[in-house]
Motif scaffolding. Structure first.
Motif, PDB file in Angstrom:
ATOM      1  N   THR A  75     127.244 -11.589   1.474  1.00 13.95           N
ATOM      2  CA  THR A  75     127.527 -11.658   0.049  1.00 13.95           C
ATOM      3  C   THR A  75     128.092 -10.298  -0.341  1.00 13.95           C
ATOM      4  OG1 THR A  75     126.626 -12.259  -2.113  1.00 13.95           O
ATOM      5  CG2 THR A  75     125.206 -10.940  -0.697  1.00 13.95           C
ATOM      6  N   SER A  76     128.778 -10.241  -1.494  1.00  7.90           N
ATOM      7  CA  SER A  76     129.417  -8.979  -1.878  1.00  7.90           C
ATOM      8  C   SER A  76     128.473  -8.122  -2.701  1.00  7.90           C
ATOM      9  CB  SER A  76     130.676  -9.262  -2.704  1.00  7.90           C
ATOM     10  OG  SER A  76     131.663  -9.792  -1.888  1.00  7.90           O
ATOM     11  N   ARG A 123     121.958 -11.626  -3.905  1.00  8.45           N
ATOM     12  CA  ARG A 123     121.783 -11.800  -2.467  1.00  8.45           C
ATOM     13  C   ARG A 123     120.599 -12.712  -2.204  1.00  8.45           C
ATOM     14  NH1 ARG A 123     118.734  -9.860   1.606  1.00  8.45           N
ATOM     15  NH2 ARG A 123     117.399  -8.788   0.096  1.00  8.45           N
ATOM     16  N   GLN A 127     120.612 -13.288   3.391  1.00 11.76           N
ATOM     17  CA  GLN A 127     121.979 -12.746   3.318  1.00 11.76           C
ATOM     18  C   GLN A 127     121.962 -11.233   3.397  1.00 11.76           C
ATOM     19  OE1 GLN A 127     123.585 -14.625  -0.306  1.00 11.76           O
ATOM     20  NE2 GLN A 127     125.055 -15.578   1.084  1.00 11.76           N
TER      21      GLN A 127
END
Ligand code: AMP
Ligand code: MG
Length: 417
Positions: free
Chosen positions: A200-201, A206, A210
């Motif tokens: 995830t960015s 999140r 992740q």
């Protein structure tokens, strides 16, 4: 775009050495053709598109290297001191009148040499007599303290070469030639994706299983330092159709597509299948550690590089595969990474036939020599191993072990971009 043939990354053998990889890239990747004219204040880091021959000699006129007194050497005996009357004074930036025989001229650093004068005494080395004459010591070599016109660069000499990546010193030289703008190749456009359902960015929530995507930001930062224009295309899910679609969409607008993750041979590694749907792909099994297969491909004439997902493998393969590709696409001359000798302060066993990179910190030993201290752990997923070290020790294919005290080659992170 630089159109490349579909098979340009083809390779016959099972394992590719780092040198073979760089050789294929530099011989088969062609540079973008477009040239831009850019103001001198903006050219740092760009790639020069044409040779530049010196339009004037440097220095442009013969001048004094020091503050002092200009004389004709023929007026002076070599073996004893001599007193001369001072006639005339010449400052930097002012024209000089010809020197009179038997006289000294007061002169300052950077001032043009008076015609006839050929030698300058430093003011610290002379004395002024009560009569106002200058007393010059014996033994100064004729021509001393003079910078002849063209001694740095003669007029017409090709002083800056096509393909040069411009650094501050090259910018200085162009300025010394009086140039205000330079022709450089256009910045190459690179599309960057990460792949992986676990990513995830930063800035996005999140989930428990992740992790934040770090590689994409590392790769974009490295590309930026190489002068690229970057399209940040985020994270692609591990799904062949979505990957293929994204690749097809960006290929025509970019000179290079770079991804990270999804190129090993696990069943969730979909990059290979995605590229094969829209283009050609070969997996380069490189004899390099850290590093895993690197995927090389062509999508609609645009080169594609798929780096491994582990951060350290991604970093090291960027250096050996992406960096030379970016330089070649940008029209930059190949820049070989020079490993500087340092002393190993560690023991290490390695596999013959494989190039290995060890993350190390440098320290100064008691005898003044630089010593490389190995990061204590080796995992390719450890970002701390890149953050807490100064660079990589490069161990050639032929080596099988390192013993403390042995000389090894060090490549600092600062030299990698
Ligand atoms: P892969 O190459 O996709 O098999 O990934 C190998 C390892 O690297 C896995 O543990 C991934 O979670 C990790 N990884 C993959 N992509 C990234 C990324 N963009 N940033 C940080 N770690 C990553
Ligand atoms: Mg993955």
């Amino acid at each position: 775009m630089a159109q490349l043939s579909d098979d340009c990354f083809a390779f016959g053998g099972p394992m590719m050495s780092v040198d073979e990889a760089v050789g294929i890239i530099t011989s088969r990747v062609t540079a973008v053709k477009d040239v831009e004219t850019v103001a001198l204040s903006e050219v740092d880091g760009r790639v020069l598109a044409h040779d530049i021959a010196a339009p004037l000699p440097l220095p442009p006129f013969t001048n004094s290297a020091v503050d002092g007194y200009a004389v004709r050497a023929s007026d002076l005996p070599q073996s004893q001191e001599r007193m001369l009357p001072v006639a005339g004074r010449v400052q930097a930036g002012a024209p000089a009148s010809p020197a009179q025989a038997g006289h000294a001229v007061r002169i300052f650093t950077g001032a043009p040499m008076p015609e006839g004068a050929d030698t300058v005494f430093m003011q610290e080395d002379v004395r002024i007599d009560e009569s106002g004459q200058v007393v010059l010591p014996a033994g100064l070599k004729p021509g001393a303290n003079v910078r002849p016109a063209g001694e740095d660069i003669p007029k017409g000499h090709v002083a800056l070469k096509k393909g040069q990546r411009l650094r501050p010193q090259h910018v200085a030289l162009a300025a010394a030639f009086g140039l205000t703008r330079l022709d450089v190749t256009r910045r190459i456009r690179v599309a960057v994706f990460s792949t992986g359902d676990e990513l995830t960015s930063p800035g996005v929530s999140r989930a428990e299983a992740q992790l934040f995507d770090s590689n994409r930001f590392m790769l974009m930062a490295m590309l930026k330092r190489l002068g690229c224009e970057i399209s940040d295309l985020g994270i692609l899910r591990d799904e062949r159709g979505a990957l293929a679609e994204a690749l097809r969409e960006v290929a025509s607008r970019h000179d290079l597509i770079l991804t990270t993750g999804g190129v090993s041979t696990g069943e969730e590694d979909h990059v290979k299948a995605g590229v094969e749907t829209v283009g050609r792909l070969v997996l380069w099994r490189m004899a390099i550690k850290p590093g895993r297969p690197v995927a090389m491909g062509i999508v609609a004439g645009t080169p594609f590089i798929g780096l491994p997902g582990n951060p350290v493998a991604s970093f090291v393969t960027f250096v050996h595969v992406v960096r030379p590709t970016v330089l070649a696409l940008s029209g930059a001359a190949a820049e070989h990474l020079l490993a500087m000798p340092v002393r190993a302060a560690f023991t290490y066993k390695k596999k013959i036939g494989r190039r290995e990179y060890v993350r190390v910190s440098l320290r100064k030993a008691d005898d003044g020599m630089l010593e490389a201290v190995k990061f204590p752990r080796e995992g390719a997923g450890l970002l701390s191993s890149l953050v807490d070290t100064d660079g990589l020790v490069e161990l050639p294919e032929s080596m099988t072990k390192v013993e403390p005290g042995q000389s090894v080659g060090f490549i600092g992170y600062a030299s990698l971009t």
